[in-house]
Write an enzyme that holds these catalytic residues in place. Structure first.
Site, mmCIF file in Angstrom:
data_model
loop_
_atom_site.group_PDB
_atom_site.id
_atom_site.type_symbol
_atom_site.label_atom_id
_atom_site.label_comp_id
_atom_site.label_asym_id
_atom_site.label_seq_id
_atom_site.Cartn_x
_atom_site.Cartn_y
_atom_site.Cartn_z
ATOM 1 N N CYS A 395 -0.296 -4.590 3.927
ATOM 2 C CA CYS A 395 -1.758 -4.525 3.957
ATOM 3 C C CYS A 395 -2.348 -5.932 4.099
ATOM 4 O O CYS A 395 -2.333 -6.505 5.177
ATOM 5 C CB CYS A 395 -2.276 -3.807 2.721
ATOM 6 S SG CYS A 395 -3.988 -3.261 2.865
ATOM 7 N N HIS A 522 0.908 1.207 3.346
ATOM 8 C CA HIS A 522 1.623 0.907 2.101
ATOM 9 C C HIS A 522 2.896 1.756 2.032
ATOM 10 O O HIS A 522 2.873 2.881 1.512
ATOM 11 C CB HIS A 522 0.733 1.214 0.890
ATOM 12 C CG HIS A 522 -0.412 0.268 0.719
ATOM 13 N ND1 HIS A 522 -0.399 -0.767 -0.187
ATOM 14 C CD2 HIS A 522 -1.609 0.189 1.354
ATOM 15 C CE1 HIS A 522 -1.544 -1.426 -0.114
ATOM 16 N NE2 HIS A 522 -2.293 -0.864 0.813
ATOM 17 N N GLU A 524 5.338 1.590 0.083
ATOM 18 C CA GLU A 524 5.865 1.783 -1.275
ATOM 19 C C GLU A 524 5.519 3.151 -1.848
ATOM 20 O O GLU A 524 6.230 3.650 -2.728
ATOM 21 C CB GLU A 524 5.362 0.685 -2.215
ATOM 22 C CG GLU A 524 3.884 0.699 -2.517
ATOM 23 C CD GLU A 524 3.064 -0.126 -1.549
ATOM 24 O OE1 GLU A 524 1.924 -0.495 -1.888
ATOM 25 O OE2 GLU A 524 3.564 -0.398 -0.445
#
Length: 623
Positions: A395, A522, A524
């Site tokens: 990001c 993102h 994750e």
């Protein structure tokens, strides 16, 4: 009643004033100093806010970390309605009252609020979270502490709910702390007895009591809890502190939780398949105990004083490290400390943070908002690019990498993001059309979106398995300015992933670099213990010089890569013989161990002009 934060700040400010007026008396009597209280004052007044991470779901809902943990452990896909809050319930009831559904009756907590909670749970329990089949079991976490006024409507709702769905469909597991005072070394069961008594007073009787403790509690303590809390000894489960959280499910299985729930809820589970189902999890838990080789990853962020700010990032790194059979060692670096201003004001901190960055095996620049620490992130990206250090940007990390590249390679010294400098002449990062200045709520690009890979070879695409598209979750307001993309690509920065309209840049790679990848999304959020996120796995493998072989094997880890013994042998061969010929098939092309001219080890080998740490370097021919 605890004093308000504003009152505390004013008091601390007065304390500092008193110290300045009477330093000798204060220091002698209270053994305190001004610097300590100034730091406290900064933290309380908001100068150093410690935010917890916001977890994003597929549908764009922003929720807390608990739902993220459930998604990761259960490998399911939750939705915004899985997050039940007081505000949502009251809004629902008020809307029903406005439309006349209560026929003019006085709206009350009981029955209207409690009924709304029960109806919400029943509706959400029927929503698929894995494939298209309806869930067999719905787990509801009643957060907070029994007795809190905020949770009382929910407690009352579930007291009624147990009769609504019948006993065979309702099971209460009560989690309680069993402290172990160091003075006596004896586990104390009074907190558990009190909380269970409070819970039963609210009309809920626990079927299972899960005791959290520092060390395992003995049979005598379990029998005491059983006797005073009206449950059987086999219904008292002790979950003590473990080396890894991945051992918790196995510990619960050993305590007979599966058998109890199977019988209590009449699930009719075939228990013969249990061992096979948990084998992968057992292997993962065992690996956390046996792994010996360490990989060090530096997280360069602005919220590093509170690690929960990057909880999902840390989990994703752990998943990837375990998959590569490495023990993760994290180094949190405050990005502000990498900036030129810190060099002038606190050179000790500046050089200390840069040394930690230089000694790490890989670098991760996570997301964030605001101007504080941005220049430090940009300089970290510059150092990773110039010194061929594996880097993953997420990001804001992607935006920092693009800004740095434009400054260094395109000569745009004033390149910046409009988030920080709205009047910059070279806006490399701009706000999106749907972002409304001054109205922050609900204006971000949230949730799962499709990323389309560009034609041609790409490391990140191979890590994903060479698909044409990939779906990942987003949370951002700003994006790379498309008009600068051709110029950036001419200098070697490749935009290998875009949105479906090819107007938003989603993934960048740097040509000729071992691993310089950044994503606007993102990754994750979709990482799982048994299925690590590809960008994170790529960072770990590149950090231990195993990425090339991994890709050559079709993105599969070889037994040699998964063996600690063979890895140790490799290290000993290199250390004793001083040669790397025997490892050539396992490692990436030799990487120059470039350092920095200002004390960060070695000489500089950077792009023209000033290096990331302030040293003057030269082009190394890899950009």
């Amino acid at each position: 009643m605890a004093p308000k934060k504003s009152t505390i700040v004013l008091n601390v400010e007065q304390f500092i004033h008193d110290i300045e007026e009477r330093p000798a008396i204060w220091n002698r009597n209270f053994h305190c100093n001004k610097a300590f209280l100034e730091q406290m004052w900064d933290e309380l007044s908001g100068a150093h806010k410690l935010p917890s991470e916001v977890y994003v779901l597929d549908d764009g809902a922003e929720v807390d970390l608990d739902l993220g943990n459930y998604e990761r452990f259960l490998d399911i896909t939750l939705h915004r309605d899985n997050n039940i809050t007081t505000g949502k319930i009251y809004k629902l009831v008020i809307e029903k009252e406005r439309t006349g559904e209560y026929l003019g009756k006085t709206v009350q907590v009981v029955p209207h609020i409690t009924d709304a909670i029960q109806e919400w749970v029943e509706r959400v329990a029927q929503t698929p979270v894995q494939g298209s089949s309806k869930p067999q079991v719905c787990i509801v976490e009643l957060g907070g502490t029994i007795g809190d006024i905020e949770g009382m409507p929910f407690v009352e709702a579930f007291r009624q709910f147990q009769f609504r769905v019948k006993r065979e469909n309702f099971c209460v597991a009560h989690v309680s702390l069993v402290p172990l005072p160091k003075a006596t070394g004896e586990p104390k069961t009074k907190p558990t007895q009190s909380s269970v008594r409070e819970l039963r007073g609210c009309g809920l009787s626990p079927d299972l009591i899960v005791c959290r403790s520092e060390k395992p509690i003995g049979l005598e303590v379990k029998e005491k809890i059983s006797n005073f809390c009206h449950v059987g000894p086999d219904q008292v489960i002790c979950i003590h502190d473990l080396n890894s959280i991945y051992h918790v499910p196995l510990l619960m299985e050993q305590n007979g939780v599966v058998e109890y729930l199977n019988e209590r809820l009449q699930l009719n589970i075939d228990m013969s398949k249990r061992t096979k189902c948990l084998q992968q999890w057992r292997d993962l838990a065992r690996r956390t105990e046996t792994v010996r080789r360490v990989v060090t990853i530096a997280i360069v962020g602005k919220y590093t004083k509170f690690t929960d700010s990057y909880a999902s990032v840390v989990k994703a790194l752990q998943h990837a490290a375990l998959a590569a059979n490495r023990k993760l060692e994290l180094v949190f670096i405050e990005s502000c400390q990498l900036e030129e201003e810190t060099l002038q004001t606190e050179p000790g901190k500046y050089h200390k943070e840069w040394q930690k960055l230089c000694e790490s095996d890989g670098i991760l620049v996570p997301g964030g908002f605001g101007s504080r620490g941005m220049e430090g992130k940009i300089r970290a990206c510059q150092w990773a690019r110039e010194n061929r250090k594996p880097l993953l940007g997420i990001c804001l990390g992607l935006q920092a990498a693009v800004i740095e590249f434009a400054r260094s390679k395109l000569g745009l010294k004033d390149a910046n993001t409009t988030e920080i400098d709205p009047n910059t002449a070279n806006a490399l990062v701009i706000d999106m059309p749907e972002h409304h200045t001054g109205q922050l709520g609900g204006t971000m690009r949230l949730g799962k979106r499709t990323t389309v890979f560009a034609d041609g070879p790409s490391v990140i695409r191979q890590l994903y398995g060479n698909p044409k598209t990939v779906e990942e979750r987003h949370r951002h307001r700003y994006e790379v300015n498309p008009k600068y993309v051709p110029r950036l690509e001419e200098q070697g920065m490749r935009f290998v992933g875009t949105d479906e309209d090819k107007t938003r840049m989603e993934i960048i790679e740097l040509s000729g670099h071992p691993y310089f990848v950044a994503t606007q999304y993102h990754p994750e959020y979709l990482s799982r213990p048994l299925k690590p996120s590809p960008p994170f796995l790529g960072l770990i493998l590149a950090s231990v010089d195993r990425l090339t072989q991994y890709i050559q094997r079709g993105c599969r880890l070889s037994p040699r890569q998964l063996s600690d013994a063979s890895s140790d042998e490799e290290e000993s061969v290199v250390g004793l013989a001083g040669a790397t010929k025997s490892l050539r098939s396992l490692k990436l092309p030799s990487t120059p161990k470039n350092g920095l001219s200002n004390g960060c080890n070695g000489s500089s080998s950077t792009s023209d002009g000033e290096g990331a740490c302030g040293g003057v370097g030269h082009t190394n021919g890899h950009e």
